[in-house]
Design an enzyme around this catalytic site. Structure first.
Site, PDB file in Angstrom:
ATOM      1  N   SER A 155     -38.076 120.176 -24.183  1.00 40.05           N
ATOM      2  CA  SER A 155     -37.780 118.742 -24.212  1.00 40.05           C
ATOM      3  C   SER A 155     -38.396 118.045 -22.995  1.00 40.05           C
ATOM      4  O   SER A 155     -39.575 118.252 -22.723  1.00 40.05           O
ATOM      5  CB  SER A 155     -36.261 118.553 -24.299  1.00 40.05           C
ATOM      6  OG  SER A 155     -35.930 117.270 -24.754  1.00 40.05           O
ATOM      7  N   ARG A 223     -24.040 109.833 -26.005  1.00 38.39           N
ATOM      8  CA  ARG A 223     -24.151 111.282 -26.135  1.00 38.39           C
ATOM      9  C   ARG A 223     -24.031 111.713 -27.594  1.00 38.39           C
ATOM     10  O   ARG A 223     -24.737 112.598 -28.061  1.00 38.39           O
ATOM     11  CB  ARG A 223     -23.062 111.957 -25.292  1.00 38.39           C
ATOM     12  CG  ARG A 223     -23.002 113.463 -25.403  1.00 38.39           C
ATOM     13  CD  ARG A 223     -24.280 114.134 -24.927  1.00 38.39           C
ATOM     14  NE  ARG A 223     -24.125 115.573 -24.762  1.00 38.39           N
ATOM     15  CZ  ARG A 223     -25.093 116.390 -24.390  1.00 38.39           C
ATOM     16  NH1 ARG A 223     -26.306 115.917 -24.128  1.00 38.39           N
ATOM     17  NH2 ARG A 223     -24.879 117.665 -24.257  1.00 38.39           N
ATOM     18  N   ASP A 326     -36.346 120.377 -35.956  1.00 39.54           N
ATOM     19  CA  ASP A 326     -36.232 119.386 -34.882  1.00 39.54           C
ATOM     20  C   ASP A 326     -36.504 117.985 -35.432  1.00 39.54           C
ATOM     21  O   ASP A 326     -37.552 117.732 -36.005  1.00 39.54           O
ATOM     22  CB  ASP A 326     -37.245 119.728 -33.774  1.00 39.54           C
ATOM     23  CG  ASP A 326     -36.978 118.987 -32.466  1.00 39.54           C
ATOM     24  OD1 ASP A 326     -36.448 117.871 -32.499  1.00 39.54           O
ATOM     25  OD2 ASP A 326     -37.322 119.548 -31.405  1.00 39.54           O
ATOM     26  N   HIS A 359     -33.321 120.226 -32.523  1.00 38.36           N
ATOM     27  CA  HIS A 359     -33.928 120.192 -31.192  1.00 38.36           C
ATOM     28  C   HIS A 359     -33.216 121.135 -30.222  1.00 38.36           C
ATOM     29  O   HIS A 359     -33.831 121.741 -29.359  1.00 38.36           O
ATOM     30  CB  HIS A 359     -33.867 118.755 -30.679  1.00 38.36           C
ATOM     31  CG  HIS A 359     -34.549 118.546 -29.372  1.00 38.36           C
ATOM     32  ND1 HIS A 359     -35.912 118.763 -29.210  1.00 38.36           N
ATOM     33  CD2 HIS A 359     -34.090 118.142 -28.159  1.00 38.36           C
ATOM     34  CE1 HIS A 359     -36.236 118.495 -27.952  1.00 38.36           C
ATOM     35  NE2 HIS A 359     -35.156 118.127 -27.296  1.00 38.36           N
ATOM     36  N   ASP A 360     -31.898 121.230 -30.369  1.00 34.96           N
ATOM     37  CA  ASP A 360     -31.086 122.066 -29.477  1.00 34.96           C
ATOM     38  C   ASP A 360     -31.371 123.553 -29.576  1.00 34.96           C
ATOM     39  O   ASP A 360     -30.828 124.328 -28.773  1.00 34.96           O
ATOM     40  CB  ASP A 360     -29.608 121.873 -29.827  1.00 34.96           C
ATOM     41  CG  ASP A 360     -28.867 121.121 -28.748  1.00 34.96           C
ATOM     42  OD1 ASP A 360     -29.511 120.695 -27.774  1.00 34.96           O
ATOM     43  OD2 ASP A 360     -27.641 120.962 -28.876  1.00 34.96           O
TER      44      ASP A 360
END
Lengths: 374, 374
Positions: A155, A223, A326, A359-360
């Site tokens: 990232s 968040r 992602d 993405h994580d």
């Protein structure tokens, strides 16, 4: 409407955490001139190191952290230190530096602005990815490290890693870049949503909130918006489906339950609220905005006559990893970015991580990542 | 930071709009008992009709609108009335009914609660998709329409269309369902984000805001979150890329520009802000929350012993359309939903609309949709 049941977090179990050899501060001896035209007076870089620098000083590895990370890479990315994995505590000297603008020890919006004697708050200048790399290079200079065996990150960490290869081509032998490309329009859109969530919170106060009274709801919502973009529909479906919140709330109930919000939640909503609450206890809203801005503005070919002029500077071997699910940095965008750099003559390879974690995945499926890299 | 340049909206040009034959209200002569246990006293349904009911009363078509739509289907879906398209002004009697809970003429949160003499506001009960269908059936009864040649809709409109085939199997000959399936965990997550955006706005006032002082920032942010989920990364990339906002703002500027928000925007951010502003001028926050809740809670097999028991009731021929780039209701989910209904013995077909427009494609690419359906 509080969560009485435990929810698994993203943090690794304490038993896995790798402790640093040293954790400390480096203070630049001069102002850091920034791309935006402003400067930071002698900023502090907080950093952590793992392993030992050898006599030849040629075993250094730089890990660059992502948006909400810290210098403690052994805490948030422990499995890349596993025996035979990516890094070796025996052979490598691993260094990780908290980004400027963050809230984990380096100079950021909560730091004192020497010109006013008060914290920078919303006046913290834009410290770009390139500015961060320039500051990191000074820290390495101070340690007598001229050359890096490897620079890596996922990232925003990957943005820094690529920037290193362009700005300091002679200092980087290899680069590993995971789940990143210059932020596209959808990523810019998602960051814009998060910015509004924070800045429309009545506690935001134009960024001049007191440390004990931050824009909690706004940061928590930001968040949550981010979490949605970091995960994937199949992952959420498998974990939460359409189940009501595990504390027994009923989504058919629309009355006010006393929390200020109206109506019973589904389990996915309880999960997101929990993630939002966890985050506001550990992150600062102005720091979050500062790093979003660095992410937004990152353009590796900025001020070069052409992409080719920028990318042809690269001497490192560059490995890219795209993540199949992602949404924030789609694998296709990562692959195209890799191809663009290869087209300029660099030594580039691209691999794809097949994962439902979105993405994580580079944090949530570390063992998978390590396998892919071996 | 206002937009001085024109931005294309989603609305069709005025020249294309199809005018209704009649637009009016129907008031139920008795309370509408709701699935949630509450009831609505003699609610009003606002509706529009296009074309003329024939003597045999067998040419009726019901169009069900989506979240922010109205009874004026000729205004938001004009191209399906084009000669040779899906509907015929010459042969069909098209009716479209504003959903209960909405703010375009049917009873909703802004209506007067006869028990208090004040508007329902946040106390408006949950009117489910099934409740809406039951109310719509009474309106059709009042017009002497027993049988529908076709029921169709996209998104929440498609939820109503399928519910019609289950609740009133003998009344529906054909159904066309576009871009929808029961909302999955990701959709529930996105709605949860939007709900928070509204309910954390200081102007929200627990839902008791004054009509002239609604939670504008919150509703605008909710709309923007929704827009991101309705579109697609390739569409945003093509239209906006990484360009700065067209009014000349500089994303590298981080200072306060007087709008309360900090920093220059990219073009995609200017677009989203514009969409948010347009929306708050036409929609009510409590109505938005009411319809989100109907969307969240829709479960076509609720109170049936099994999916098979629900779906085997269907007598209509059911056509599904999935949209290739739909993030909110992924094409795969629509296809699986179609297969589940087919497995219960219904006459089901599935087609896929290949489009970069995301969930919005059924409104943004009407000519494409018409072509696919021919």
């Amino acid at each position: 409407m509080t969560d009485t049941h435990n929810r698994s977090g993203a943090s690794p179990p304490a038993s896995k955490i790798v402790s640093p050899t040293y954790e400390g501060d480096f203070v630049l001896g001069e102002p850091l001139l920034l791309e935006c035209g402003a400067s930071l007076d002698c900023p502090t870089l907080h950093y952590a190191v793992y392993g030992r620098l050898n006599a030849a000083r040629d075993n250094a590895v730089l890990v660059c952290h992502a948006l909400s990370g810290s210098a403690l890479v052994g805490s948030w990315w422990p499995e890349i230190f596993a025996p035979g994995a990516v890094l070796s505590l025996e052979h490598d000297f691993v260094i990780c530096i908290n980004m400027l603008g963050s809230c984990y020890g380096s100079t950021g919006p909560a730091s004192m602005n020497p010109q006013t004697g008060q914290s920078y708050g919303p006046d913290f200048p834009l410290v770009s990815i390139r500015d961060n790399v320039r500051a990191q290079a000074r820290l390495l200079d101070s340690l007598g490290i001229r050359r890096l065996r490897l620079v890596l990150g996922g990232s925003i960490g990957g943005m820094q890693a690529i920037e290193w290869t362009i700005q300091h081509p002679e200092r980087v032998q290899r680069t590993l870049v995971i789940g990143v490309a210059p932020l596209g329009a959808m990523g810019l859109a998602l960051n814009h949503l998060q910015r509004q969530a924070i800045q429309h919170d009545p506690e935001w106060e134009g960024g001049r909130y007191l440390p004990q009274k931050p824009p909690r709801n706004g940061l928590a919502l930001a968040r949550q918006i981010a979490m949605v973009s970091y995960k994937s529909p199949p992952l959420f479906e498998e974990r939460f489906g359409r189940r009501p919140n595990r504390n027994g709330e009923d989504p058919w109930q629309t009355g006010n339950h006393g929390s200020g919000l109206i109506g019973g939640r589904f389990d996915i909503a309880g999960y997101l609220d929990h993630q939002g609450q966890r985050f506001i206890d550990r992150f600062d809203a102005n720091a979050y905005l500062a790093i979003l801005r660095a992410m937004d503005t990152w353009d590796p070919v900025r001020n070069y006559a052409s992409p080719d002029e920028a990318y042809s500077r690269i001497r490192a071997r560059v490995s890219f990893v795209g993540i199949s699910s992602d949404w924030l940095f789609p694998a296709d965008a990562v692959r195209r970015f890799a191809e663009e750099i290869r087209a300029a003559g660099a030594n580039v390879d691209y691999r794809e991580m097949n994962s439902d974690h979105g993405h994580d995945a580079f944090l949530a499926e570390q063992a998978e990542l390590v396998r892919l890299l071996q």
